[in-house]
Scaffold this active site. Sequence first.
Site, PDB file in Angstrom:
ATOM      1  N   LYS A  54      90.437  74.945  12.611  1.00 54.55           N
ATOM      2  CA  LYS A  54      89.240  74.429  13.585  1.00 54.55           C
ATOM      3  C   LYS A  54      89.062  73.080  13.141  1.00 54.55           C
ATOM      4  O   LYS A  54      88.553  72.000  14.064  1.00 54.55           O
ATOM      5  CB  LYS A  54      88.036  75.243  13.152  1.00 54.55           C
ATOM      6  CG  LYS A  54      88.346  76.714  14.093  1.00 54.55           C
ATOM      7  CD  LYS A  54      87.155  77.933  13.315  1.00 54.55           C
ATOM      8  CE  LYS A  54      87.425  79.116  13.733  1.00 54.55           C
ATOM      9  NZ  LYS A  54      86.863  80.211  13.219  1.00 54.55           N
ATOM     10  N   GLN A  98      81.569  81.457   9.639  1.00 51.16           N
ATOM     11  CA  GLN A  98      83.138  82.090   9.749  1.00 51.16           C
ATOM     12  C   GLN A  98      82.725  83.414   9.123  1.00 51.16           C
ATOM     13  O   GLN A  98      82.044  83.936   8.134  1.00 51.16           O
ATOM     14  CB  GLN A  98      84.098  81.458   8.948  1.00 51.16           C
ATOM     15  CG  GLN A  98      85.354  82.029   8.630  1.00 51.16           C
ATOM     16  CD  GLN A  98      86.050  81.969   9.982  1.00 51.16           C
ATOM     17  OE1 GLN A  98      86.088  80.914  10.637  1.00 51.16           O
ATOM     18  NE2 GLN A  98      86.755  83.169  10.355  1.00 51.16           N
ATOM     19  N   ASP A 121      79.895  80.428  19.033  1.00 48.33           N
ATOM     20  CA  ASP A 121      80.775  81.590  19.073  1.00 48.33           C
ATOM     21  C   ASP A 121      80.261  82.621  19.954  1.00 48.33           C
ATOM     22  O   ASP A 121      80.622  83.836  20.192  1.00 48.33           O
ATOM     23  CB  ASP A 121      80.586  82.408  17.600  1.00 48.33           C
ATOM     24  CG  ASP A 121      82.043  82.220  16.782  1.00 48.33           C
ATOM     25  OD1 ASP A 121      82.762  81.758  17.408  1.00 48.33           O
ATOM     26  OD2 ASP A 121      81.842  82.482  15.543  1.00 48.33           O
TER      27      ASP A 121
END
Length: 300
Positions: A54, A98, A121
Site C-alpha cells: 500500500k 490494517q 476503507d
Amino acid sequence: MTATIIDGKAFAAGIRARVAEHVTRLKEESGITPGLAVVLVGEDPASAVYVRNKGRQTVEVGMNSYEHKLPAETSEGDLLALIERLNADPAVHGILVQLPLPKHLNADLVINAIDPAKDVDGFHISNVGLLGTGQKAMVPCTPLGCLMMLRDRLGDLSGLDAVVVGRSNIVGKPMAQLLLGDNCTVTIAHSRTKNLAEVCRRADILVAAVGRPGMIPGDWVKPGATVIDVGINRIPAPEKGEGKTRLVGDVDFASAVEVAGAITPVPGGVGPMTIACLLANTLTACCRAHGLTEPEGLTA
Ligand code: NDP
C-alpha cells in the site's frame, strides 16, 4: 464457449494511472498532495506485506504515505489517541487501520473512531449507513473494484440478475448494496441458503466471496454470465514441489471458464483492484475535503 478473462492487473494499473494523473493536476493547480495514513498494530507477516505494498503504490501515484507501525501490545487508548491525531491532521486525507487487530483491541470501536470523511476503507458505521441508504459514502475497496470491472464489462447493469455469495460486512453486503444501487435485482446467498446451485444459475452477474476453494463449479454458472471471483484461498500444490502452495478462488475456474461470458481469474483478478481502489478513495476523500471536483469513474 470460452469466457473472456477479465485482467484485473491491467485494470488496476489503469485505475492507478488515472489516479496519478489527477494527483499531478491537483498538485499543479491547487498545491494539494493527497495523503494516506496506514496504521499497523503488531507483526502479522501477511498484514506487513499488504501495508508495504500500500505504501509503495501510494507513493507511486504521487501521494504522501504515512506509515504508523505500533507494537502488538499497544493499548486501545494509545491507538485511539493516534487516530485522533490523524483525524485532526490536514495533510492526512485517508486513514486505514490494517485488520485484523490483536485480540485485546476492539476493532469496531477503533474503526468508528476514524473520521468518516477519512475512512477510505468504508468500514465506519456512518459510511455503511450512507451506502445502505443510497447516499454519497466512502465505499469499501474490494466491492468498489468489482463494481468498476462489472460496469466496464457490461455498461448499464439495470435489470440484471445479480447473485452475491457471501454476506460479510467487508465484501458481500456492500457488494450487494452497490449492485442494488446500479439497479440490479440482487440475491444475497450464504451458508444457510437452500439450493445454492439453482440460485447461482439465475445470475447474469455472479459474485463469489466465500473463502472456500473452488466451491462454485461451472455447472452452477448461467451460460454467458459475468463471474467475479473475490475468493483468495491458498491450497497445497504438490505439482510445484513438496510443501508448495498456490492461490485459487471460490469458483472452479477450469469448468466455469467454459460456460461464463467473462470471468476474473485468481490470482490476477479482483485482488489487484483493492489497493487501486484504496488510492482512488484517498483521492476522492481529498477532493471532498477541499471542496474540489471528484475524479470521474473512480467512485460508486
Ligand atoms: P467471511 O468469512 O467474512 O464471509 C464468508 C461468507 O461466505 C459468509 O457470509 C458465509 O456465510 C459464506 N459462506 C461460507 N460457506 C458457505 C457455503 N458453503 N455456501 C454459501 N455461503 C457460504 O469472508 P470475506 O467476505 O471476508 O472474504 C471472502 C473471500 O474473499 C475470502 O476468500 C477472502 O480471502 C477474499 N477476500 C479477497 C479480497 C481481495 O481480493 N482483495 C478482500 C477481502 C476478502 P454465513 O454468513 O452464513 O456464515
